[in-house]
Design a protein around this motif. Structure first.
Motif, PDB file in Angstrom:
ATOM      1  N   ALA A   1       0.838  -1.208   0.000  1.00  0.00           N
ATOM      2  CA  ALA A   1       0.000   0.000   0.000  1.00  0.00           C
ATOM      3  C   ALA A   1       0.868   1.250   0.000  1.00  0.00           C
ATOM      4  O   ALA A   1       2.009   1.211   0.475  1.00  0.00           O
TER       5      ALA A   1
ATOM      6  N   GLU B   1      -1.307   3.711   8.328  1.00  0.00           N
ATOM      7  CA  GLU B   1      -2.601   3.626   9.004  1.00  0.00           C
ATOM      8  C   GLU B   1      -2.895   2.183   9.429  1.00  0.00           C
ATOM      9  O   GLU B   1      -3.276   1.913  10.567  1.00  0.00           O
ATOM     10  N   VAL B   2      -2.684   1.269   8.510  1.00  0.00           N
ATOM     11  CA  VAL B   2      -2.897  -0.147   8.800  1.00  0.00           C
ATOM     12  C   VAL B   2      -1.937  -0.627   9.881  1.00  0.00           C
ATOM     13  O   VAL B   2      -2.326  -1.320  10.819  1.00  0.00           O
TER      14      VAL B   2
ATOM     15  N   SER C   1       0.898   6.301   3.220  1.00  0.00           N
ATOM     16  CA  SER C   1      -0.109   6.800   4.176  1.00  0.00           C
ATOM     17  C   SER C   1      -1.036   5.665   4.622  1.00  0.00           C
ATOM     18  O   SER C   1      -1.334   5.514   5.804  1.00  0.00           O
ATOM     19  N   LYS C   2      -1.454   4.869   3.667  1.00  0.00           N
ATOM     20  CA  LYS C   2      -2.339   3.735   3.946  1.00  0.00           C
ATOM     21  C   LYS C   2      -1.605   2.646   4.758  1.00  0.00           C
ATOM     22  O   LYS C   2      -2.147   2.088   5.719  1.00  0.00           O
TER      23      LYS C   2
END
Length: 352
Positions: A318, A325-326, A321-322
DNA sequence: TGCCAGGCGGGGT
DNA sequence: ACCCCGCATGGC
């Protein structure tokens, strides 16, 4: 090398010539020259291994296939699992000894590897723990040639995962060699350095943008140094280091290429993506590339390169940023199937 | 629609 | 040794 596999006898029957004809462009089919069935160790998961970063045409859910030039002749490897055995078939116009063919298959598929120590190291890792549980048995698939490793590496420069692999896949499908095997299947090879030199600027049709120049620089360099096209293990360290002087090849690309083509697990390809993850998940402070590299060596020792490979898989490659987050909130959940694009579903979900 | 994404090299400090 | 910028391309 551990003797973890029992070798069954080679199977020379089957694959009789077919009667069907191609009405356009008759093409000689590559004959089957060797087939062997290996007793699969429980510590090896063929399907997870084969599908990771496989482009369309390389894996289809059942079989893995690739095509390279060996001793000047196109040679294909086809691998599948049948009744718990790993069945390897080799197709070529060259006469090659079984021992050499097996060595190549082992290099590409990694079924000789013992990852137990690695599993111990990552078993409690915040980002890598699935490697020792749900992804257990998955190995890194290597390219046969150094050139192929560099081609993939350059495509990853300053690009998202999707863009990089679309680019590489287009290069293979638009400009690579295509062969039909004796069993009727079609297999693609990445274009050779000389083929790309002929193609020239038209390589931009694959969406390479400014990377075209680097790819052509590398093609020129490989073309001028045929020693680089020897089997990866026979290329001298000194010659390898020279490749960093090709314009457009930096430390990151160099390391990705060596990781993918030579299994240099001790050489971490640290980019901004990895540096951010190491900063925010492991160090809790900003790290520059050099500091991130040092931390990766502390955390994973001689396995740091392989750790980074697996990190892209556990986080589904990903965008940063993603991924952050995860990593911070959600559960680490590698996507192995379905319609969402991930390193393990490229083979079926990448649109060309 | 701008803006960003697994870099890189050249030109500044 | 650093920092900063532009560089093609495609996807959101």
């Amino acid at each position: 090398m551990l003797p973890i596999f029992g070798l069954h006898g080679a199977d020379s029957k089957s694959y009789l010539p077919r009667e069907d004809h191609l009405d356009v462009m008759p093409m000689t089919r590559l004959p089957l020259i060797y087939k062997i069935s290996l007793d699969l160790a429980a510590s090896y998961n063929f399907h997870l291994t084969a599908r990771a970063y496989a482009i369309p045409g390389e894996y289809d859910g059942e079989r893995y296939q690739c095509l390279y030039t060996l001793e000047g002749m196109p040679t294909a490897l086809v691998a599948r699992v049948h009744q718990g055995d790993l069945v390897l078939s080799f197709f070529s116009e060259a006469k090659l000894p079984p021992s050499g063919l097996l060595e190549i298959a082992s290099h590409i598929l990694g079924f000789h590897e013992d990852l137990e120590e690695f599993y111990t190291i990552v078993s409690r890792d915040p980002l890598l723990h699935p490697v020792s549980t749900t992804l257990r048995g998955m190995h890194m698939k290597a390219t046969y040639s150094l050139w192929n490793g560099f081609l993939i590496a350059i495509c990853q420069q300053n690009a998202s995962f999707r863009q990089g692999w679309t680019m590489y896949s287009k290069i293979v499908h638009l400009f690579g060699d295509t062969k039909i095997l004796e069993d009727g299947s079609t297999v693609h090879a990445p274009p050779t350095p000389n083929a790309l030199l002929t193609i020239g600027e038209r390589i931009r049709k694959a969406g390479t943008g400014y990377r075209a120049e680097t790819i052509l620089n590398l093609a020129q360099y490989f073309s001028e140094h045929p020693e680089l096209q020897a089997p990866p293990s026979e290329v001298s360290e000194k010659l390898l280091q020279q490749l960093k002087r090709v314009k457009g090849v930096g430390e990151y690309s160099f390391r990705v290429a060596l990781l993918f083509s030579q299994r240099r697990y001790d050489l971490p390809p640290v980019d901004r993506w990895v540096a951010r993850l190491l900063s925010e998940i492991y160090a809790n402070k900003p790290l520059n590339l050099k500091e991130a590299e040092e931390l990766s060596k502390q955390l994973w020792r001689s396995w740091c390169g392989l750790s980074i490979f697996f990190m892209t898989i556990t986080l589904n490659a990903a965008i940063i940023s993603k991924a952050l987050e995860v990593a911070k909130t959600g559960r680490i959940n590698p996507i192995t199937d379905g319609d969402q694009l991930s390193p393990l579903t490229l083979w079926r979900n990448l649109k060309l």
